[in-house]
Write a protein that holds these residues in place. Structure first.
Motif, PDB file in Angstrom:
ATOM      1  N   VAL A 219       2.607  -1.595   1.715  1.00 26.53           N
ATOM      2  CA  VAL A 219       2.646  -2.955   2.256  1.00 26.53           C
ATOM      3  C   VAL A 219       3.152  -3.932   1.201  1.00 26.53           C
ATOM      4  O   VAL A 219       3.044  -3.681   0.001  1.00 26.53           O
ATOM      5  CB  VAL A 219       1.260  -3.414   2.773  1.00 26.53           C
ATOM      6  CG1 VAL A 219       0.844  -2.646   3.996  1.00 26.53           C
ATOM      7  CG2 VAL A 219       0.204  -3.274   1.692  1.00 26.53           C
ATOM      8  N   GLY A 220       3.700  -5.011   1.673  1.00 24.93           N
ATOM      9  CA  GLY A 220       4.208  -6.018   0.750  1.00 24.93           C
ATOM     10  C   GLY A 220       5.127  -6.969   1.488  1.00 24.93           C
ATOM     11  O   GLY A 220       5.460  -6.753   2.659  1.00 24.93           O
ATOM     12  N   ASP A 294      -5.537   5.367   5.427  1.00 24.28           N
ATOM     13  CA  ASP A 294      -6.567   5.820   4.494  1.00 24.28           C
ATOM     14  C   ASP A 294      -6.456   5.101   3.157  1.00 24.28           C
ATOM     15  O   ASP A 294      -7.427   4.963   2.420  1.00 24.28           O
ATOM     16  CB  ASP A 294      -6.429   7.331   4.257  1.00 24.28           C
ATOM     17  CG  ASP A 294      -6.639   8.107   5.533  1.00 24.28           C
ATOM     18  OD1 ASP A 294      -7.795   8.214   5.953  1.00 24.28           O
ATOM     19  OD2 ASP A 294      -5.649   8.572   6.122  1.00 24.28           O
ATOM     20  N   LEU A 295      -5.251   4.686   2.851  1.00 19.20           N
ATOM     21  CA  LEU A 295      -4.987   4.094   1.542  1.00 19.20           C
ATOM     22  C   LEU A 295      -3.775   3.169   1.673  1.00 19.20           C
ATOM     23  O   LEU A 295      -2.857   3.459   2.427  1.00 19.20           O
ATOM     24  CB  LEU A 295      -4.672   5.229   0.553  1.00 19.20           C
ATOM     25  CG  LEU A 295      -4.446   4.902  -0.904  1.00 19.20           C
ATOM     26  CD1 LEU A 295      -5.753   4.464  -1.533  1.00 19.20           C
ATOM     27  CD2 LEU A 295      -3.930   6.141  -1.640  1.00 19.20           C
ATOM     28  N   ARG A 296      -3.776   2.063   0.952  1.00 24.99           N
ATOM     29  CA  ARG A 296      -2.650   1.148   0.980  1.00 24.99           C
ATOM     30  C   ARG A 296      -2.069   0.986  -0.417  1.00 24.99           C
ATOM     31  O   ARG A 296      -2.826   0.899  -1.399  1.00 24.99           O
ATOM     32  CB  ARG A 296      -3.088  -0.224   1.500  1.00 24.99           C
ATOM     33  CG  ARG A 296      -3.246  -0.328   3.023  1.00 24.99           C
ATOM     34  CD  ARG A 296      -4.375  -1.238   3.411  1.00 24.99           C
ATOM     35  NE  ARG A 296      -5.635  -0.682   2.948  1.00 24.99           N
ATOM     36  CZ  ARG A 296      -6.367   0.206   3.635  1.00 24.99           C
ATOM     37  NH1 ARG A 296      -5.971   0.581   4.815  1.00 24.99           N
ATOM     38  NH2 ARG A 296      -7.490   0.711   3.137  1.00 24.99           N
ATOM     39  N   VAL A 297      -0.758   0.999  -0.495  1.00 25.37           N
ATOM     40  CA  VAL A 297      -0.094   0.696  -1.758  1.00 25.37           C
ATOM     41  C   VAL A 297       0.529  -0.689  -1.594  1.00 25.37           C
ATOM     42  O   VAL A 297       1.435  -0.875  -0.771  1.00 25.37           O
ATOM     43  CB  VAL A 297       1.000   1.734  -2.079  1.00 25.37           C
ATOM     44  CG1 VAL A 297       1.751   1.336  -3.340  1.00 25.37           C
ATOM     45  CG2 VAL A 297       0.395   3.125  -2.231  1.00 25.37           C
ATOM     46  N   PHE A 298       0.019  -1.666  -2.341  1.00 19.09           N
ATOM     47  CA  PHE A 298       0.554  -3.030  -2.264  1.00 19.09           C
ATOM     48  C   PHE A 298       1.670  -3.183  -3.290  1.00 19.09           C
ATOM     49  O   PHE A 298       1.437  -3.022  -4.475  1.00 19.09           O
ATOM     50  CB  PHE A 298      -0.555  -4.056  -2.536  1.00 19.09           C
ATOM     51  CG  PHE A 298      -1.478  -4.237  -1.372  1.00 19.09           C
ATOM     52  CD1 PHE A 298      -2.506  -3.335  -1.143  1.00 19.09           C
ATOM     53  CD2 PHE A 298      -1.318  -5.299  -0.497  1.00 19.09           C
ATOM     54  CE1 PHE A 298      -3.365  -3.489  -0.058  1.00 19.09           C
ATOM     55  CE2 PHE A 298      -2.170  -5.469   0.589  1.00 19.09           C
ATOM     56  CZ  PHE A 298      -3.190  -4.559   0.807  1.00 19.09           C
ATOM     57  N   LEU A 299       2.855  -3.472  -2.789  1.00 23.26           N
ATOM     58  CA  LEU A 299       3.984  -3.716  -3.687  1.00 23.26           C
ATOM     59  C   LEU A 299       4.075  -5.215  -3.923  1.00 23.26           C
ATOM     60  O   LEU A 299       4.394  -5.972  -3.002  1.00 23.26           O
ATOM     61  CB  LEU A 299       5.278  -3.226  -3.032  1.00 23.26           C
ATOM     62  CG  LEU A 299       5.769  -1.828  -3.375  1.00 23.26           C
ATOM     63  CD1 LEU A 299       7.221  -1.683  -2.938  1.00 23.26           C
ATOM     64  CD2 LEU A 299       5.618  -1.501  -4.844  1.00 23.26           C
ATOM     65  N   VAL A 318       0.511  -2.660  -7.214  1.00 21.18           N
ATOM     66  CA  VAL A 318       1.505  -2.356  -8.232  1.00 21.18           C
ATOM     67  C   VAL A 318       2.719  -3.274  -8.029  1.00 21.18           C
ATOM     68  O   VAL A 318       3.029  -3.649  -6.891  1.00 21.18           O
ATOM     69  CB  VAL A 318       1.879  -0.845  -8.133  1.00 21.18           C
ATOM     70  CG1 VAL A 318       2.485  -0.506  -6.792  1.00 21.18           C
ATOM     71  CG2 VAL A 318       2.787  -0.410  -9.255  1.00 21.18           C
ATOM     72  N   TYR A 319       3.348  -3.679  -9.123  1.00 21.35           N
ATOM     73  CA  TYR A 319       4.578  -4.469  -8.989  1.00 21.35           C
ATOM     74  C   TYR A 319       5.723  -3.567  -8.560  1.00 21.35           C
ATOM     75  O   TYR A 319       5.819  -2.421  -8.994  1.00 21.35           O
ATOM     76  CB  TYR A 319       4.934  -5.131 -10.321  1.00 21.35           C
ATOM     77  CG  TYR A 319       4.236  -6.459 -10.523  1.00 21.35           C
ATOM     78  CD1 TYR A 319       4.683  -7.590  -9.839  1.00 21.35           C
ATOM     79  CD2 TYR A 319       3.150  -6.575 -11.379  1.00 21.35           C
ATOM     80  CE1 TYR A 319       4.054  -8.817 -10.012  1.00 21.35           C
ATOM     81  CE2 TYR A 319       2.503  -7.789 -11.557  1.00 21.35           C
ATOM     82  CZ  TYR A 319       2.960  -8.918 -10.858  1.00 21.35           C
ATOM     83  OH  TYR A 319       2.328 -10.107 -11.008  1.00 21.35           O
ATOM     84  N   GLY A 320       6.604  -4.094  -7.716  1.00 14.39           N
ATOM     85  CA  GLY A 320       7.807  -3.371  -7.334  1.00 14.39           C
ATOM     86  C   GLY A 320       8.944  -3.688  -8.305  1.00 14.39           C
ATOM     87  O   GLY A 320       8.762  -4.482  -9.237  1.00 14.39           O
ATOM     88  N   LYS A 342       3.924   8.351 -11.634  1.00 14.35           N
ATOM     89  CA  LYS A 342       2.600   7.807 -11.910  1.00 14.35           C
ATOM     90  C   LYS A 342       1.918   7.366 -10.614  1.00 14.35           C
ATOM     91  O   LYS A 342       0.716   7.578 -10.416  1.00 14.35           O
ATOM     92  CB  LYS A 342       2.738   6.591 -12.840  1.00 14.35           C
ATOM     93  CG  LYS A 342       2.097   6.816 -14.193  1.00 14.35           C
ATOM     94  CD  LYS A 342       2.035   5.495 -14.915  1.00 14.35           C
ATOM     95  CE  LYS A 342       1.893   5.752 -16.411  1.00 14.35           C
ATOM     96  NZ  LYS A 342       2.425   4.658 -17.201  1.00 14.35           N
ATOM     97  N   LEU A 343       2.714   6.739  -9.747  1.00 13.95           N
ATOM     98  CA  LEU A 343       2.171   6.276  -8.478  1.00 13.95           C
ATOM     99  C   LEU A 343       1.717   7.470  -7.630  1.00 13.95           C
ATOM    100  O   LEU A 343       0.633   7.452  -7.046  1.00 13.95           O
ATOM    101  CB  LEU A 343       3.225   5.463  -7.726  1.00 13.95           C
ATOM    102  CG  LEU A 343       2.806   4.979  -6.337  1.00 13.95           C
ATOM    103  CD1 LEU A 343       1.656   3.987  -6.423  1.00 13.95           C
ATOM    104  CD2 LEU A 343       3.985   4.351  -5.602  1.00 13.95           C
ATOM    105  N   VAL A 344       2.545   8.504  -7.579  1.00 13.07           N
ATOM    106  CA  VAL A 344       2.197   9.702  -6.805  1.00 13.07           C
ATOM    107  C   VAL A 344       0.905  10.308  -7.353  1.00 13.07           C
ATOM    108  O   VAL A 344       0.009  10.688  -6.596  1.00 13.07           O
ATOM    109  CB  VAL A 344       3.344  10.743  -6.854  1.00 13.07           C
ATOM    110  CG1 VAL A 344       2.883  12.077  -6.295  1.00 13.07           C
ATOM    111  CG2 VAL A 344       4.546  10.227  -6.074  1.00 13.07           C
TER     112      VAL A 344
END
Ligand code: GDP
Length: 429
Positions: A219-220, A294-299, A318-320, A342-344
């Protein structure tokens, strides 16, 4: 019982193709094509022939006795050269035997269930094993196929039957002086079952996720680099990336394996004030899916508008466009690949942590049955607390729990489930 046959291996060209015959006429039909059959469970090389003596293929023939075959019936397997022409010729020849017919999808397994070679949970485990795409799914499905859930259910059943029997004994002898007070033993039995049943029920939701896949939503804001990141994760062009904000108008899903776990990564529409009605629908859908994931990655980006969604404690922020940033903050770039590993690793770490709590049971059906049993046992425990006068009611609640657990392995309530379960099987299984 008809004798059934089918290709048991995948369709199309392959090194070896397996044709399976099961039922009372299996040996007779196989003998008709192969001549003399090899000894039970001993491989034999035979020319398979038509009734008028034409050789169709040279095959390895394997025979299984009714008591020791997959279906519980006499079974013969032909290992053929894996071409469509060979398979077709052999299946055609089998169709000429009057007592044989082509199997329906899942029919071999259905017979295994009817002949008690497998219980219902094992049948579900087999279906899952055939569908397994990741290591975690394979492990979990194999566990159930091996009878782990049946074993657990059997242990619960044994303790509950003893508990109910102890109570019923006190009811039957209520007029007389029962020399021993059974309640401590009954309580101990119930508490033992309640403890394991509770943790197993709690673990089912995670096991269900392993079976169906975890959802990770990226998301972002628009143009944060979500689609580009998804493509980097997937290693292919799965989402359209463009410089025009609002391109990803719907939710794009890509399935992948991360650390052996099945993960569906969702690329959601950029969360911002929508410019038109179509985009508004996309944003709305993105929000719903992202919340349910289940999980969100915020860019993050520097020009972040206020987000309609706030990251939870378990989410990744995390910053994009890491390549455009100089500092050492946590950042990832789908374009250059910087920080992707690292993200993976972080995603895998968080999901693996949840997987630790996975139970043996894998389906909503299992969970519902166990929840029913739990509720009944909680009630039984309350009845027990009211003293010996309520023993009858406590025993009845325990019986209810036993019935609920029996449905796990298909001891009861099977019929209406079968069609649904077997519909998911492929031909030849
Ligand atoms: P989304 O709207 O968040 O899905 O963003 P996109 O992935 O479509 O990317 C928007 C724009 O930013 C495109 O022009 C991309 O090429 C560019 N972009 C995406 N990721 C990166 C990155 O890691 N570094 C740089 N420099 N540009 C990127």
């Amino acid at each position: 019982m008809d004798t059934i046959y089918s290709l048991a291996s995948a369709r199309g060209k392959s090194g070896v193709a397996v044709v399976r015959i099961s039922g009372p006429h299996a040996f007779l039909a196989a003998q008709g094509m192969a001549g003399g059959l090899p000894a039970i469970r001993k491989a034999g090389l035979r020319n398979l022939k038509t009734a008028d003596g034409r050789v169709l293929d040279e095959a390895i023939v394997l025979c299984f006795d009714d008591g020791a075959s997959f279906t519980g019936e006499p079974v013969v397997e032909f290992q053929l050269h894996g071409s469509t022409a060979v398979v077709r010729a052999v299946l055609d020849e089998l169709s000429s035997f009057p007592d044989l017919r082509l199997a329906e999808p899942g029919e071999f397994t259905r017979r295994a269930l009817e002949n008690e070679r497998l219980d219902l949970a094992q049948v579900e485990g087999l279906a899952d094993l055939l569908d397994a795409e990741t290591e975690a799914q394979r492990r979990q499905a194999f566990n159930i196929l091996s009878g782990a859930l049946g074993g657990l259910a059997e242990a619960w059943r044994r303790d509950l039957i003893r508990a109910a029997a102890l109570l019923e004994a006190t009811i039957d002898f209520a007029d007389e002086d029962v020399p021993v007070d059974v309640s401590p033993e009954v309580e101990a039995l119930l508490d033992g079952v309640l403890t394991t049943l509770r943790s197993e029920t709690a673990g089912t939701r995670i096991a269900e996720r392993i079976r169906d896949g975890f959802e990770v939503a990226i998301v972002g804001a628009p143009n944060a680099g979500k689609s580009t990141l998804l493509n980097a994760l997937a290693g292919r062009d799965a989402a359209i990336t463009s410089e025009v904000a609002g391109t990803t108008r719907d939710v794009i899903e890509v399935q992948m394996e991360l650390a052996g776990l099945p993960v569906t990564v969702l690329d959601t529409a950029g969360l911002r004030e929508a410019q038109d009605a179509v985009e508004a629908i996309g944003v709305e859908r993105a929000l719903t899916r992202a919340k349910a994931a289940d999980l969100r990655v915020f860019l993050k980006s520097d020009m972040d508008e206020t987000m309609p969604l706030t990251p939870g404690a378990e989410d990744i922020v995390v910053y994009g466009k890491a390549d455009l940033r100089s500092s050492n903050e946590l950042a990832v770039s789908g374009l250059t690949g910087k920080g992707v590993d690292k993200l993976v690793a972080r995603i895998a770490y968080l999901l693996e942590d949840r997987v630790k709590g996975a139970g043996i049971a894998t389906r909503a059906r299992h969970r519902v049955a166990m929840e029913r049993a739990l509720a009944a046992l909680d009630d039984a425990r309350i009845e027990l607390g009211h003293g010996p006068d309520r023993a009858e009611f406590a025993a009845e609640e325990i019986r209810t729990a036993i019935r609920a657990l029996d449905s796990l392995v298909g001891r009861i309530d099977v019929e209406h489930l079968l069609d649904e379960i077997f519909a998911s099987f492929c031909l030849g299984k």
